[in-house]
Design a protein around this motif. Structure first.
Motif, PDB file in Angstrom:
ATOM      1  N   GLU A  20       4.928   4.624 -13.197  1.00  0.00           N
ATOM      2  CA  GLU A  20       6.176   4.005 -13.625  1.00  0.00           C
ATOM      3  C   GLU A  20       7.244   4.071 -12.536  1.00  0.00           C
ATOM      4  N   ARG A  21       7.093   4.990 -11.601  1.00  0.00           N
ATOM      5  CA  ARG A  21       8.094   5.146 -10.538  1.00  0.00           C
ATOM      6  C   ARG A  21       8.243   3.843  -9.765  1.00  0.00           C
ATOM      7  N   ASP A  22       9.482   3.470  -9.484  1.00  0.00           N
ATOM      8  CA  ASP A  22       9.761   2.216  -8.787  1.00  0.00           C
ATOM      9  C   ASP A  22       9.019   2.108  -7.460  1.00  0.00           C
ATOM     10  N   MET A  23       9.020   3.210  -6.703  1.00  0.00           N
ATOM     11  CA  MET A  23       8.414   3.144  -5.363  1.00  0.00           C
ATOM     12  C   MET A  23       6.912   2.934  -5.457  1.00  0.00           C
ATOM     13  N   PHE A  24       6.261   3.519  -6.503  1.00  0.00           N
ATOM     14  CA  PHE A  24       4.825   3.302  -6.672  1.00  0.00           C
ATOM     15  C   PHE A  24       4.561   1.860  -7.110  1.00  0.00           C
ATOM     16  N   GLN A  25       5.413   1.346  -7.986  1.00  0.00           N
ATOM     17  CA  GLN A  25       5.264  -0.042  -8.424  1.00  0.00           C
ATOM     18  C   GLN A  25       5.357  -0.994  -7.231  1.00  0.00           C
ATOM     19  N   LYS A  26       6.293  -0.691  -6.344  1.00  0.00           N
ATOM     20  CA  LYS A  26       6.482  -1.531  -5.161  1.00  0.00           C
ATOM     21  C   LYS A  26       5.237  -1.506  -4.276  1.00  0.00           C
ATOM     22  N   ARG A  27       4.684  -0.307  -4.084  1.00  0.00           N
ATOM     23  CA  ARG A  27       3.505  -0.193  -3.226  1.00  0.00           C
ATOM     24  C   ARG A  27       2.282  -0.855  -3.850  1.00  0.00           C
ATOM     25  N   ILE A  28       2.181  -0.794  -5.169  1.00  0.00           N
ATOM     26  CA  ILE A  28       1.073  -1.468  -5.863  1.00  0.00           C
ATOM     27  C   ILE A  28       1.175  -2.977  -5.660  1.00  0.00           C
ATOM     28  N   LYS A  29       2.409  -3.518  -5.813  1.00  0.00           N
ATOM     29  CA  LYS A  29       2.605  -4.954  -5.639  1.00  0.00           C
ATOM     30  C   LYS A  29       2.319  -5.390  -4.207  1.00  0.00           C
ATOM     31  N   GLU A  30       2.613  -4.515  -3.244  1.00  0.00           N
ATOM     32  CA  GLU A  30       2.398  -4.840  -1.833  1.00  0.00           C
ATOM     33  C   GLU A  30       1.010  -4.427  -1.358  1.00  0.00           C
ATOM     34  N   ASP A  31       0.185  -3.971  -2.308  1.00  0.00           N
ATOM     35  CA  ASP A  31      -1.189  -3.559  -2.014  1.00  0.00           C
ATOM     36  C   ASP A  31      -1.235  -2.454  -0.954  1.00  0.00           C
ATOM     37  N   LYS A  32      -0.287  -1.502  -1.057  1.00  0.00           N
ATOM     38  CA  LYS A  32      -0.261  -0.347  -0.155  1.00  0.00           C
ATOM     39  C   LYS A  32      -0.826   0.871  -0.882  1.00  0.00           C
ATOM     40  N   PRO A  33      -1.571   1.709  -0.184  1.00  0.00           N
ATOM     41  CA  PRO A  33      -2.259   2.821  -0.854  1.00  0.00           C
ATOM     42  C   PRO A  33      -1.312   3.895  -1.388  1.00  0.00           C
ATOM     43  N   ILE A  34      -1.729   4.516  -2.467  1.00  0.00           N
ATOM     44  CA  ILE A  34      -1.042   5.682  -3.037  1.00  0.00           C
ATOM     45  C   ILE A  34      -2.099   6.767  -3.183  1.00  0.00           C
ATOM     46  N   SER A  35      -1.881   7.882  -2.530  1.00  0.00           N
ATOM     47  CA  SER A  35      -2.889   8.943  -2.611  1.00  0.00           C
ATOM     48  C   SER A  35      -2.726   9.746  -3.904  1.00  0.00           C
ATOM     49  N   ILE A  36      -3.788  10.369  -4.350  1.00  0.00           N
ATOM     50  CA  ILE A  36      -3.731  11.250  -5.527  1.00  0.00           C
ATOM     51  C   ILE A  36      -2.766  12.392  -5.261  1.00  0.00           C
ATOM     52  N   LYS A  37      -2.730  12.838  -4.014  1.00  0.00           N
ATOM     53  CA  LYS A  37      -1.820  13.924  -3.638  1.00  0.00           C
ATOM     54  C   LYS A  37      -0.365  13.539  -3.906  1.00  0.00           C
ATOM     55  N   GLU A  38      -0.014  12.273  -3.672  1.00  0.00           N
ATOM     56  CA  GLU A  38       1.356  11.828  -3.916  1.00  0.00           C
ATOM     57  C   GLU A  38       1.688  11.854  -5.404  1.00  0.00           C
ATOM     58  N   PHE A  39       0.691  11.563  -6.239  1.00  0.00           N
ATOM     59  CA  PHE A  39       0.894  11.688  -7.686  1.00  0.00           C
ATOM     60  C   PHE A  39       1.150  13.149  -8.069  1.00  0.00           C
ATOM     61  N   GLN A  40       0.567  14.059  -7.300  1.00  0.00           N
ATOM     62  CA  GLN A  40       0.702  15.488  -7.609  1.00  0.00           C
ATOM     63  C   GLN A  40       2.104  16.010  -7.294  1.00  0.00           C
ATOM     64  N   TYR A  41       2.759  15.398  -6.315  1.00  0.00           N
ATOM     65  CA  TYR A  41       4.001  15.982  -5.818  1.00  0.00           C
ATOM     66  C   TYR A  41       5.051  16.237  -6.913  1.00  0.00           C
ATOM     67  N   PRO A  42       5.352  15.273  -7.798  1.00  0.00           N
ATOM     68  CA  PRO A  42       6.350  15.549  -8.841  1.00  0.00           C
ATOM     69  C   PRO A  42       5.986  16.753  -9.716  1.00  0.00           C
ATOM     70  N   LEU A  43       4.678  16.955  -9.934  1.00  0.00           N
ATOM     71  CA  LEU A  43       4.243  18.107 -10.729  1.00  0.00           C
ATOM     72  C   LEU A  43       4.516  19.404  -9.983  1.00  0.00           C
TER      73      LEU A  43
END
Length: 402
Positions: A152-175
């Protein structure tokens, strides 16, 4: 009288340099007016050697909580810095080594204590608990949030739309950042508006693990009105460092866009509201922004180096930039006499970090030899004693030939 002073300080703590408070300003005010002592923390990942004026906003808020008698904790993210906070990034952050993080941390405490009371400030490091965390415990933490919540994070949404990778580690950071609140048993977390998602994750985890309320206070970011980007960015390298010398700090502040004068007075100093309103009026009626910026530069240098150094920095700036004179103090370096390529000379002068930076500066006409601009990368310079090399507006060295 004492109650009025406390009420005024509480009001200031809840409004000055504050953007929003969760769940509400009124709820936190009620607690602050009770006899309960709270623990408030602000965290920073040491991703660069310096803190900057953007961080200082948080320190002024924390100092008010210290004056109210609350516990202030500065959390050094020595562990999370090696993970990398994806906040605001359209690509993955560079992964830092443990050695790089330790090097960056060397002066962090002294920078913080330029504003906060050393006797009332507690420093913690999140490696203390994360180095002990097992894979099983981390997976249990993961189970509390869903993939849908993270994307739901805006920056992740932006990267998904631009077909840029998001690592699992980045999902971990907020936790990871969120769990810091649990480990610290904190009552309040303070941070810039771009940290809101991470801080709200921490709020949810505190409810789950500690069965209590955690307040979240956000502070405004300094924004460049011309570009819409952050005015101070460690990762981009454009900032006024709290470790800068008085002359560097003064000069860099004078180089800021005119459009940020008011917000820098509001967020980066602790001058009173009446003075800020007067500055706003002066801007509206068309007073020369340079004069107001000089007042801002003086105020900022005074905060970190004292009144005397601020006066010296102001006089030096006037000499160099208005009267076109050299500064009183110029670093002297020894070099062998002879003919040098301009790029080699700059590299040996210690004014640049690399030959590529030297080439770029020459191409930008930002290099002067004895006051004359160098315009050609093929230029050769005869090195003699007394030669002055200038890079940009604030960097000088004088050569002592041998």
């Amino acid at each position: 009288m004492e109650n009025k002073i406390k009420d005024d300080l509480i009001k200031e703590a809840l409004t000055r340099q504050i953007d929003k408070i969760y769940p509400s300003r009124e709820a936190l005010e009620t607690v602050l007016k009770s006899a309960k002592k709270l623990a408030i923390y602000w965290g920073v990942d040491p991703t660069a050697p310096d803190m900057h004026l953007g961080h200082s906003t948080n320190f002024f808020v924390l100092r008010r909580f210290q004056k109210l008698g609350h516990k202030v904790v500065i959390l050094m993210g020595d562990y999370t810095a090696q993970i990398g906070d994806p906040t605001g990034k359209d690509k993955k952050r560079k992964v830092l080594t443990e050695k790089e993080v330790k090097e960056n941390l060397k002066t962090y405490q002294s920078q913080v204590l330029k504003i906060l009371d050393p006797k009332k400030t507690i420093f913690k490091f999140n490696s203390e608990w994360w180095n002990k965390m097992s894979a099983k415990e981390l997976l249990a933490l993961d189970d509390l949030f869903t993939q849908q919540q993270m994307v739901e994070r805006d920056m992740f949404q932006k990267r998904i739309k631009e077909d840029k990778p998001i690592s699992i580690k980045e999902f971990q950071y907020p936790l990871l950042q969120g769990y810091d609140s649990v480990a610290l048993k904190t009552d309040i977390e303070l941070g810039a508006t771009d940290q809101l998602f991470n801080m709200l994750v921490g709020r949810a985890l505190v409810k789950t693990f500690l069965k209590k309320e955690k307040f979240v206070i956000t502070t405004p970011l300094l924004i460049n009105p011309e570009s819409g980007d952050k005015l101070m960015s460690k990762s981009e390298g454009n900032y006024v460092s709290l470790n800068d010398s008085p002359s560097q700090m003064y000069g860099k502040t004078m180089a800021l866009p005119d459009g940020v004068i008011l917000q820098c007075f509001e967020f980066c100093t602790d001058i009173n509201n009446d003075t800020i309103k007067n500055i706003e009026k002066r801007l509206v009626i068309g007073e020369n922004p340079r004069d107001l910026k000089a007042e801002l530069a003086f105020e900022i240098v005074k905060i970190y180096h004292g009144n005397g150094k601020a006066k010296e920095a102001a006089m030096e700036f006037e000499r160099i930039f208005t009267k076109k004179e050299l500064p009183d103090k110029i670093t002297t370096i020894s070099l062998s006499m002879g003919l040098y390529d301009i790029v080699d000379l700059l590299s040996k002068s210690t004014l640049v970090k690399s030959k590529s930076e030297a080439r770029r500066l020459v191409e930008e006409r930002a290099v002067k030899i004895d006051g004359a601009a160098v315009e050609d990368l093929q230029t050769k310079i005869e090195v003699v004693s007394g030669l002055v090399i200038q890079v940009g507006k604030r960097r000088f060295v004088r050569i002592k030939a041998k």
